[in-house]
Design an enzyme around this catalytic site. Structure first.
Site, mmCIF file in Angstrom:
data_model
loop_
_atom_site.group_PDB
_atom_site.id
_atom_site.type_symbol
_atom_site.label_atom_id
_atom_site.label_comp_id
_atom_site.label_asym_id
_atom_site.label_seq_id
_atom_site.Cartn_x
_atom_site.Cartn_y
_atom_site.Cartn_z
ATOM 1 N N ASP A 149 -41.173 11.675 -16.100
ATOM 2 C CA ASP A 149 -40.716 12.879 -16.076
ATOM 3 C C ASP A 149 -41.868 13.253 -17.365
ATOM 4 O O ASP A 149 -41.761 13.084 -18.415
ATOM 5 C CB ASP A 149 -39.538 12.611 -16.360
ATOM 6 C CG ASP A 149 -38.805 12.159 -15.387
ATOM 7 O OD1 ASP A 149 -39.390 11.606 -14.179
ATOM 8 O OD2 ASP A 149 -37.622 12.510 -15.810
ATOM 9 N N ASP A 174 -45.489 12.135 -22.857
ATOM 10 C CA ASP A 174 -45.160 13.325 -23.383
ATOM 11 C C ASP A 174 -44.896 13.993 -24.718
ATOM 12 O O ASP A 174 -43.807 14.425 -25.492
ATOM 13 C CB ASP A 174 -44.716 14.248 -22.614
ATOM 14 C CG ASP A 174 -43.200 14.242 -21.997
ATOM 15 O OD1 ASP A 174 -42.317 15.354 -22.235
ATOM 16 O OD2 ASP A 174 -42.846 13.208 -21.508
ATOM 17 N N ASP A 187 -45.829 7.309 -18.263
ATOM 18 C CA ASP A 187 -44.646 8.335 -18.523
ATOM 19 C C ASP A 187 -44.785 8.828 -17.430
ATOM 20 O O ASP A 187 -45.641 9.522 -16.798
ATOM 21 C CB ASP A 187 -44.321 9.232 -20.053
ATOM 22 C CG ASP A 187 -42.967 9.617 -19.294
ATOM 23 O OD1 ASP A 187 -41.873 8.978 -19.006
ATOM 24 O OD2 ASP A 187 -43.244 10.856 -19.944
#
Length: 219
Positions: free
Chosen positions: A11, A169, A9
């Protein structure tokens, strides 16, 4: 278990983009006479692409008559300011470089607008991450948590899904990995945190980027 390739991922995993996203949200809201949002509110809004981000940020969401103009104002502002305050998380660049030296293929798969992913990837990861895909549903590629972009990235890397791991995250990342049939390593330094990841069923959580190196074979 040791893996051969990794899907990241962007961001909240590789880059801390939160302040630039919040600034773009608030610039668009102000332009359309709407109340601003706090950094913590924007933290909770991100993860599902910019349309969903603005749907959550704009009062009444898509029902607001000014929603479309606010979304366009966000895109325009963020297109010019997506790298004002953005920076890699501490230790990320060193870890990526060491993985590259070990021959680990790496890709970025993000719900961030594709234009921003394509701009940020070479600025920070030139020669290290060769495949970077952003949201592009207009081309018929579903955004996360659908596995479409993950499969496309792995195909480009030439790696079967059973030999790769996903790193992210958020709950969207956990769901994406599950949809793709691959394990997910959660990172505690991102937008959601360790407790959130545990609550959403993360099997593996790391607290420092260098811990990621333990999951890959030496080549």
């Amino acid at each position: 278990m040791k893996y051969e390739a990794v899907i990241f991922d962007l961001d909240g995993t590789l880059l801390n983009t939160l302040e630039d996203l919040a600034d773009a949200v608030n610039a668009a809201l102000k332009e359309n006479g709407m109340p601003s949002r706090t950094l913590e509110e924007v933290r909770q809004f991100v993860g599902n692409g910019i349309v969903k981000l603005m749907e959550r940020a704009v009062p009444q969401g898509k029902e607001n008559p000014a929603f479309d103009s606010t979304l366009q104002d966000f895109k325009k502002y963020y297109g010019h300011h997506c790298n004002d305050k953005t920076k890699p998380y501490p230790g990320i660049l060193d870890t990526l470089n060491r993985l590259k030296e070990r021959g680990v293929p790496m890709a970025i798969v993000s719900n961030k607008a594709d234009f921003a992913v394509k701009e940020l990837n070479p600025l920070y990861f030139e020669g290290v991450i060769d495949v970077a895909l952003g949201e592009n549903e207009a081309a018929g590629i579903r955004k996360k948590p659908a596995p479409d972009m993950v499969f496309r990235a792995l195909n480009t890397l030439g790696c079967p899904v059973e030999k790769a791991v996903y790193v992210g995250d958020s709950d969207v990342d956990l769901a994406t990995a599950k949809a793709a049939g691959m394990p997910c390593i959660g990172v505690s330094w991102g937008f959601r945190g360790r407790d959130f990841l545990k609550e959403h069923g993360a099997d593996i959580i790391i607290d420092k980027p260098e811990e990621l190196e333990n999951f890959f074979e030496n080549k």
